[in-house]
Design a protein around this motif. Structure first.
Motif, short mmCIF file in Angstrom:
data_model
loop_
_atom_site.label_atom_id
_atom_site.label_comp_id
_atom_site.label_asym_id
_atom_site.label_seq_id
_atom_site.Cartn_x
_atom_site.Cartn_y
_atom_site.Cartn_z
N ILE A 139 35.27 47.32 38.02
CA ILE A 139 34.40 46.55 37.23
C ILE A 139 33.62 47.66 37.06
CG2 ILE A 139 32.29 44.95 35.75
CD1 ILE A 139 34.86 42.59 37.42
N ARG A 140 32.70 48.11 36.19
CA ARG A 140 31.49 49.22 36.34
C ARG A 140 30.22 48.03 35.56
NH1 ARG A 140 28.54 53.22 33.70
NH2 ARG A 140 30.20 53.55 32.04
N ASP A 141 29.34 48.22 36.73
CA ASP A 141 27.96 47.43 35.51
C ASP A 141 26.26 47.89 36.31
OD1 ASP A 141 26.46 45.22 34.65
OD2 ASP A 141 26.54 43.82 36.41
N GLY A 142 26.63 48.90 35.84
CA GLY A 142 25.39 49.55 35.81
C GLY A 142 25.57 50.68 36.70
N PHE A 143 24.60 50.53 38.03
CA PHE A 143 25.07 51.14 39.46
C PHE A 143 26.28 50.13 40.21
CE2 PHE A 143 20.47 52.73 38.54
CZ PHE A 143 21.14 54.16 36.95
N ASP A 144 26.56 49.45 39.66
CA ASP A 144 27.24 48.58 40.72
C ASP A 144 28.91 49.07 40.33
OD1 ASP A 144 24.74 47.08 42.40
OD2 ASP A 144 25.43 45.75 40.69
N THR A 145 29.90 49.29 41.48
CA THR A 145 31.42 49.21 40.28
C THR A 145 31.64 48.23 41.61
OG1 THR A 145 31.79 50.69 42.65
CG2 THR A 145 30.68 51.32 40.29
N TYR A 146 33.16 47.87 41.25
CA TYR A 146 33.85 47.09 41.97
C TYR A 146 35.16 46.71 41.67
CZ TYR A 146 30.02 43.07 40.69
OH TYR A 146 28.67 42.73 41.10
N GLU A 147 36.00 46.86 42.94
CA GLU A 147 37.30 47.05 43.21
C GLU A 147 38.05 45.42 43.51
OE1 GLU A 147 38.30 50.68 45.73
OE2 GLU A 147 37.18 51.82 44.18
N LEU A 148 38.42 45.08 42.63
CA LEU A 148 39.35 43.48 42.78
C LEU A 148 40.60 43.50 43.00
CD1 LEU A 148 35.92 41.70 40.19
CD2 LEU A 148 36.22 42.01 43.60
N ALA A 149 40.96 42.48 43.41
CA ALA A 149 42.38 41.86 43.21
C ALA A 149 42.73 39.90 43.35
CB ALA A 149 43.30 42.72 44.21
N GLY A 150 43.88 40.15 42.42
CA GLY A 150 43.66 38.72 42.79
C GLY A 150 45.12 37.68 41.61
N SER A 151 45.32 36.65 41.72
CA SER A 151 46.42 36.17 41.05
C SER A 151 46.24 35.91 39.58
CB SER A 151 46.11 34.76 41.68
OG SER A 151 45.39 33.49 41.40
N MET A 152 47.62 35.90 39.08
CA MET A 152 47.84 36.11 37.55
C MET A 152 48.69 34.91 36.74
SD MET A 152 50.24 37.18 35.04
CE MET A 152 51.22 38.31 36.05
N THR A 153 48.63 34.05 36.05
CA THR A 153 48.76 33.69 35.37
C THR A 153 49.35 33.89 34.39
OG1 THR A 153 47.60 31.88 35.22
CG2 THR A 153 48.92 31.65 37.14
N ALA A 154 50.25 33.69 33.88
CA ALA A 154 51.21 33.93 31.72
C ALA A 154 51.62 32.74 31.39
CB ALA A 154 51.09 35.04 31.66
N ASN A 155 51.30 32.51 30.26
CA ASN A 155 52.62 32.18 29.03
C ASN A 155 53.08 32.45 28.07
OD1 ASN A 155 52.94 29.01 31.10
ND2 ASN A 155 50.50 29.53 31.18
N ALA A 156 54.33 32.62 28.08
CA ALA A 156 54.73 33.14 25.84
C ALA A 156 55.39 31.93 25.93
CB ALA A 156 55.28 34.71 26.82
N ASP A 157 54.91 32.13 24.49
CA ASP A 157 55.74 31.53 23.32
C ASP A 157 56.01 32.45 22.59
OD1 ASP A 157 56.97 29.41 21.54
OD2 ASP A 157 54.27 28.05 21.88
N PHE A 158 57.50 32.49 22.45
CA PHE A 158 57.66 33.66 22.01
C PHE A 158 57.95 33.07 19.89
CE2 PHE A 158 59.37 35.43 25.90
CZ PHE A 158 59.11 36.12 25.79
N GLY A 159 58.32 31.62 20.20
CA GLY A 159 58.72 30.79 19.36
C GLY A 159 57.37 30.87 18.14
N ALA A 160 56.56 30.65 18.80
CA ALA A 160 55.23 31.04 18.27
C ALA A 160 54.59 32.47 18.17
CB ALA A 160 54.17 30.20 18.66
N GLY A 161 55.43 32.94 18.90
CA GLY A 161 54.32 34.65 19.07
C GLY A 161 53.42 34.46 19.13
N LEU A 162 52.74 33.44 20.53
CA LEU A 162 51.91 33.90 21.09
C LEU A 162 52.16 34.13 23.00
CD1 LEU A 162 49.93 30.90 19.06
CD2 LEU A 162 49.48 33.34 18.86
N LEU A 163 51.26 34.72 23.21
CA LEU A 163 50.69 34.86 24.86
C LEU A 163 49.67 34.61 25.67
CD1 LEU A 163 51.84 36.16 27.85
CD2 LEU A 163 51.42 38.62 26.81
N SER A 164 49.52 34.03 26.31
CA SER A 164 48.49 33.39 27.33
C SER A 164 48.15 34.06 28.89
CB SER A 164 47.60 32.52 27.07
OG SER A 164 48.92 31.17 27.61
N VAL A 165 47.31 34.62 29.08
CA VAL A 165 47.18 35.54 30.71
C VAL A 165 46.30 35.10 31.37
CG1 VAL A 165 47.65 37.08 31.98
CG2 VAL A 165 49.01 37.15 29.73
N GLU A 166 45.76 34.51 32.75
CA GLU A 166 44.84 34.81 33.14
C GLU A 166 44.79 35.51 34.30
OE1 GLU A 166 42.13 30.25 33.35
OE2 GLU A 166 43.01 30.74 35.52
#
Length: 256
Positions: A139-166
């Motif tokens: 992330i760059r926010d003005g003069f601040d820069t962030y280097e971050l790592a976190g956890s990811m979860t995702a759900n894919a509904d191929f029948g409906a054709g939709l993907l969500s990610v967090e």
């Protein structure tokens, strides 16, 4: 990854070239394989704030790698590509079977990063699938820069054709003229209603909720994702948020 019943498809045009049926898919770094696999590539160009979904190939017998317009020789460990033309390298990292995170550093052209892997054949897409993994966020926010790592979860509904990610639990460092400090739980990235088309997905509503960095209502976003391995065992993707000239967020995620 958790999945349910498989969707039937009449076209297998994106199945791995010379990889046989989907049951014969080979892991990205399989040392015993000489097969050619079809790849999909999700590329983030931070300098321009753009993301793209590209195609490629991994020719294990010839030790050749192609990702979009970039081609080169790949080493036996499948961890580095030496680019043709003006030169440069692509570094490949990750522990998943079929997908890798890459950083491309050509001599001529911008540095890009993203995910690349052995594409799931269309006939082996499940009805639904869920994933857990990790996300790297800058992330760059003005003069601040962030280097971050976190956890990811995702759900894919191929029948409906939709993907969500967090992507959440974002910890790392914030750097400015005063130096660097450790930061924790900076915010949460959410992608909802990304549209699945075959073994890739794109778009959706992208948001970032944070007490430290606030994007305005006029911020724009882009998102691309791919599904990898037999029955979409793995996922990888990239996203970018831009809010004027001084506030931006870039993320790469991967999971199984």
């Amino acid at each position: 990854m958790r999945l349910t019943s498989v969707l039937l498809a009449s076209s297998l045009t994106l199945a791995a070239c010379n990889d046989g049926g989907s049951s014969a898919l080979r892991a990205f770094a399989d040392p015993s394989s000489s097969r050619v696999s079809a790849l999909t590539v999700q590329r983030l160009d931070a300098a321009s704030g753009t993301v793209t979904n590209e195609s490629g190939t991994l020719d294990r017998a010839a030790n050749r790698f192609a990702a979009g317009a970039q081609n080169g020789d790949i080493d036996a460990s499948r961890m580095m590509v030496t680019l043709d033309g003006a030169g440069g390298t692509i570094d490949l990292t990750g522990t998943q079977d079929f997908v890798r995170i890459f950083t491309s550093q050509p001599v001529a052209g911008p540095v890009t990063r993203g995910t690349v892997g052995v594409a799931t054949p269309l006939g082996q897409l499940p009805t639904t699938a869920s994933y857990v993994g990790t996300g790297d966020v800058d992330i760059r926010d003005g003069f601040d820069t962030y280097e971050l790592a976190g956890s990811m979860t995702a759900n894919a509904d191929f029948g409906a054709g939709l993907l969500s990610v967090e992507i959440r639990d974002l910890d790392g460092t914030r750097t400015n003229f005063g130096g660097s400090v450790a930061v924790t739980d900076v915010g949460v990235i959410q992608v909802t209603d990304a549209m699945i088309a075959g073994n890739t997905a794109s778009g959706g509503s992208v948001s970032f909720t944070s007490g430290a960095v606030t994007f305005s209502g006029s911020a724009t976003s882009q998102h691309e994702a791919g599904f990898f391995g037999t029955k979409a065992d793995e996922i990888g993707g990239v996203l970018a948020i831009r809010d004027g000239a001084t506030r931006e967020l870039d993320a790469v995620y991967i999971g199984d």
